[in-house]
Design a protein around this motif. Structure first.
Motif, PDB file in Angstrom:
ATOM      1  N   ASN A 121       0.630  -0.939   0.445  1.00 33.07           N
ATOM      2  CA  ASN A 121       0.034  -0.013   0.257  1.00 33.07           C
ATOM      3  C   ASN A 121       0.300   1.460   0.287  1.00 33.07           C
ATOM      4  O   ASN A 121       0.811   1.796  -0.931  1.00 33.07           O
ATOM      5  N   CYS A 122       1.900   1.212   0.793  1.00 29.43           N
ATOM      6  CA  CYS A 122       2.452   2.781   0.768  1.00 29.43           C
ATOM      7  C   CYS A 122       3.816   2.830   0.311  1.00 29.43           C
ATOM      8  O   CYS A 122       4.826   3.527   0.279  1.00 29.43           O
ATOM      9  N   CYS A 138       2.799  -3.284   8.598  1.00 32.29           N
ATOM     10  CA  CYS A 138       3.523  -1.802   8.333  1.00 32.29           C
ATOM     11  C   CYS A 138       2.715  -0.826   9.116  1.00 32.29           C
ATOM     12  O   CYS A 138       1.605  -0.708  10.300  1.00 32.29           O
ATOM     13  N   GLU A 140       2.845   2.772   9.686  1.00 30.83           N
ATOM     14  CA  GLU A 140       2.090   3.557   8.408  1.00 30.83           C
ATOM     15  C   GLU A 140       0.550   3.211   8.116  1.00 30.83           C
ATOM     16  O   GLU A 140      -0.413   3.673   9.068  1.00 30.83           O
TER      17      GLU A 140
HETATM   18 ZN   LIG Z   1       1.547   0.521   5.075  1.00 32.99          ZN
END
Ligand SMILES: [Zn+2]
Length: 172
Positions: A121-122, A138, A140
């Motif tokens: 995703n990031c 993650c 984040e």
């Molecule tokens: Zn992430």
């Protein structure tokens, strides 16, 4: 030493451009024969004196220009007489390529020595130890970190290393 020939080389143009920036490029691209003052250069090239001085100082820091100071007997002012020393360009470039080669070899070693995990995703990459400390989550977005191959990256680094070695005349 014909500076004009040097300046036709796109690699050298790029090198100078990175050094002095677009505002300094008119100065760097027009090395005068013999000595010149910053004011003469500014007038000749139609540039701000500050931009000329900045470019000259960068060239000086990189061993591509030198100056001597002369005191005007009437006014008492100091004048800086600049000489361009572009005969040092090839040596500078060579050193720069050697530094880059070393950095790439270190990077390759780092890529080989480590396993990496990615948050899709990031697009953040973590080393194995980091990922494990994070419980493979993650920090984040909380998404799951997944093992990520870096073979393509290593291949690209390998290619660049080979090119540089070729240019430097290093036999692998
Ligand atoms: Zn992430």
């Amino acid at each position: 030493m014909a500076f004009e020939e040097l300046l036709e080389d796109p690699v050298i143009q790029k090198y100078l451009n990175v050094l002095v920036g677009p505002k300094g490029m008119p100065v760097a691209a027009a090395p005068p024969d013999g000595e010149v003052t910053d004011e003469e250069l500014a007038e000749r090239l139609g540039l701000e004196l500050n931009d000329v001085r900045r470019a000259l100082f960068i060239l000086y820091e990189n061993d591509l220009a030198s100056y001597r100071r002369v005191r005007d007997e009437d006014s008492g002012w100091l004048t800086y007489l600049w000489t361009f020393e572009y005969e040092h360009i090839p040596g500078n470039l060579h050193e720069e390529m050697e530094r880059l080669l070393q950095a790439l070899e270190q990077r390759r070693q780092y890529e080989r020595d480590n396993e990496f995990y990615l948050c899709g995703n990031c697009s953040i990459r973590f080393e194995f130890d980091e990922a494990m400390d994070l419980g493979f989550q993650c920090p984040e977005c909380g998404g799951e970190l997944e093992a990520m191959g870096n073979e393509e990256l290593i291949e690209a680094i390998d290619e660049r290393i080979d090119e540089l070695r070729d240019e430097l005349g290093i036999v692998a």
